[in-house]
Scaffold this active site. Structure first.
Site, PDB file in Angstrom:
ATOM      1  N   CYS A 119       0.826  -1.207   0.000  1.00  0.00           N
ATOM      2  CA  CYS A 119       0.000   0.000   0.000  1.00  0.00           C
ATOM      3  C   CYS A 119       0.861   1.259   0.000  1.00  0.00           C
ATOM      4  O   CYS A 119       1.129   1.845   1.053  1.00  0.00           O
ATOM      5  CB  CYS A 119      -0.969   0.033   1.172  1.00  0.00           C
ATOM      6  SG  CYS A 119      -2.188   1.359   0.976  1.00  0.00           S
TER       7      CYS A 119
ATOM      8  N   CYS B 174      -5.927   2.106  -4.085  1.00  0.00           N
ATOM      9  CA  CYS B 174      -5.402   2.749  -2.881  1.00  0.00           C
ATOM     10  C   CYS B 174      -6.351   3.872  -2.478  1.00  0.00           C
ATOM     11  O   CYS B 174      -6.282   4.975  -3.025  1.00  0.00           O
ATOM     12  CB  CYS B 174      -4.004   3.300  -3.146  1.00  0.00           C
ATOM     13  SG  CYS B 174      -3.195   3.941  -1.667  1.00  0.00           S
TER      14      CYS B 174
END
Length: 559
Positions: free
Chosen positions: A307, A487
């Site tokens: 991430c 994201c």
């Protein structure tokens, strides 16, 4: 220099240096065996240096290098040959001495009873119980017959592992499936940003592993020690062997806190926190609530990381809390990024920059965290800007949120499955291993150039399942993964910039722009992140329900 005596004729030790050789000679040793490959550590003397010092002292030296965690039968034979040829007593060394003691144990297992071997190594400070099965097998890796055999074995029970198990089971219910993972708890890691922002409670992100592994799938609660893909075998700690027809590798990645000097000693105190750990995310929110003045640092290491937006998500949510309670004007927000851009997909940068300006945050590119002094509340960064000599800068802080360096797990890096950088080497479309046709990989551990996110695993799992099913019936790959990753950038409480993209930074929106424009902050995206994605994860993705994740048909290039 620490010498650990195993028998009167053989001792083991951690790394020695040339200056130690004279003392070894004085202690009565006649020969030295080096079991550590040259270049394994930056401060490690070469074998040539040790060999020259040994010759000067009138001793013999032999080079029998062994990769950590990967002792082959040939390595044991080479060690035995060295012992046979060299005068004794002999000192064998590696980084800690463990490899040397293990080699001795495997060699001696052909003539000594196992209890005697375990006792001798234990007395020398080395615990060989973890390889007792191999000792019992005469020092040889027992892969000819496994302890168990399955149609498909899955290494790792994270988001990728459980999802692919469920997707396979939904396609063919009578497959014999096994998942190997030593963990008791499964975590919804995308939720930890929200824990650090005071939105979720930590316990909402954790469930017992046993409650999530699909019914009918065998859970092997153990750690993997090694792979022998030529023999279709996975070797577990203790040298138990699991055989497979097809293998899926998805153990995630390793958070390498130890790369940053002093970091492990101060995590969870002295104002140093990280949303990358379940137990520390609540501390992030505690620090945010308590902070009224001073400097807050948010770090991002070199890629790849899981991430890529998480380091700045922590910054935005923290700054938003300070903005709302009136403290922001007294807080110096600093983002220290080892890379050179705020976000890798340029379409989302304008919206993010508006929030950087709103929170008056300073962006410091090419700043990589190398050490932390928690008591002094100082952090040191290596600054390596293009075409300039690297420098170091030390910054004081009141609070620091750290994103740790991230690497492939040790047992993956030393395996035949890894590429030069240590990641599982796959075809980026089919996710099949480039060398071994009956192995696939997904999730954070493989080397396709996509973002390492749970959303990526959600798309990868059906692709892997579809291609395995095709392989079972003798067909070539039928599905492809397009690099999709998502994201949700939490820019403030109640608004998210929903970044969705594939290979090469191509935008891959899931919704029409009139409904949700991912390049702009929206409340709809926040609702998706807060209310919809957790149940989708627990009740759909991990159950094999491929909502908005159906496999894409493989595009075959025209001949």
């Amino acid at each position: 220099m620490q010498v650990n005596k195993i028998t009167d004729k053989v001792s083991a030790s951690p790394q020695i240096v040339a200056d130690d050789v004279a003392a070894l000679k004085a202690a009565g040793f006649k020969a030295i065996i080096c079991n550590r490959p040259d270049g394994e550590g930056s401060d490690q003397p070469s074998f040539a240096e040790i060999e020259n010092a040994a010759k000067e002292a009138g001793m013999e030296a032999r080079y029998v290098p062994v990769v950590a965690g990967k002792i082959s039968d040939a390595d044991v034979a080479a060690f035995g040959a060295a012992l046979k040829d060299l005068p004794r007593p002999v000192l064998a060394y590696c980084r800690t001495g463990t490899r040397s003691a293990t080699l001795w144990s495997f060699h001696e297992s052909q003539k000594r009873p196992m209890p005697e071997i375990l006792a001798a190594t234990q007395a020398a400070g080395y615990d060989m119980n973890g390889v007792a099965r191999r000792i019992a097998n005469g020092g040889k890796t027992p892969t000819d017959t496994g302890d168990a055999k399955f149609d498909v074995v899955i290494v790792g029970a994270g988001a990728g592992g459980i999802s692919v198990a469920a997707s396979l089971q939904s396609r063919k219910s009578n497959l014999s499936l096994a998942v190997i993972d030593p963990a008791d708890i499964h975590y919804y890691q995308p939720g930890w940003t929200m824990v650090g922002g005071g939105i979720f409670e930590a316990q909402e992100t954790a469930k017992t592993m046993g409650s999530l592994i699909p019914r009918g799938v065998k859970w092997i609660k153990a750690a993997v020690a090694a792979f022998e893909p030529e023999k279709n075998a996975v070797i577990l700690d203790g040298c138990r062997v699991v055989k497979y027809d097809r293998l899926v590798v998805c153990p995630g990645l390793k958070l390498d806190w130890g790369q940053v000097e002093g970091l492990e000693d101060t995590l969870g105190r002295n104002g140093v926190t990280s949303n990358y750990r379940y137990d520390l995310a609540p501390y992030t929110w505690q620090l945010v609530q308590e902070m009224k003045t001073g400097r807050a640092i948010f770090t991002q290491p070199p890629m790849p990381i899981k991430c890529a937006g998480a380091p700045q998500k922590a910054m935005y949510l923290s700054a938003d809390a300070w903005f709302r309670n009136g403290a922001l004007k007294n807080i110096d927000v600093q983002f220290m990024n080892a890379g050179g851009v705020l976000f890798g997909v340029k379409d989302y940068v304008p919206a993010l920059m508006k929030y950087v300006e709103k929170y008056d945050a300073s962006l410091n590119f090419f700043h990589n965290l190398i050490s932390v002094d928690g008591h002094a509340k100082k952090a040191t960064f290596k600054v390596a800007k293009p075409e300039t000599e690297p420098t170091e800068v030390t910054v004081e802080f009141e609070m620091m949120h750290v994103c740790p360096p991230q690497v492939a797990p040790d047992f993956i890096r030393v395996s035949p499955l890894a590429d030069a950088a240590g990641w599982v080497d796959v075809d980026q479309a089919t996710l099949r291993h480039k060398t071994f046709d009956n192995i696939w990989s997904l999730g954070d551990v493989m080397n396709a150039p996509n973002a390492k996110t749970a959303a990526a695993a959600r798309k990868q799992a059906p692709t892997v399942a579809e291609n395995i099913m095709a392989d079972i019936v003798g067909r070539s790959a039928v599905a492809q993964y397009d690099g999709y990753g998502s994201c949700p950038l939490t820019v403030e409480r109640g608004k998210i910039v929903l970044a969705e993209f594939g290979y090469g930074g191509v935008l891959k929106p899931s919704f029409p722009s009139l409904l949700l424009d991912g390049t702009k902050p929206s409340r709809a995206a926040w609702f998706l992140k807060e209310k919809l994605l957790p149940p989708i994860y627990w009740k759909a993705m991990l159950k094999g329900k491929e909502w908005m994740a159906k496999p894409e048909k493989l595009k075959v290039a025209a001949e």
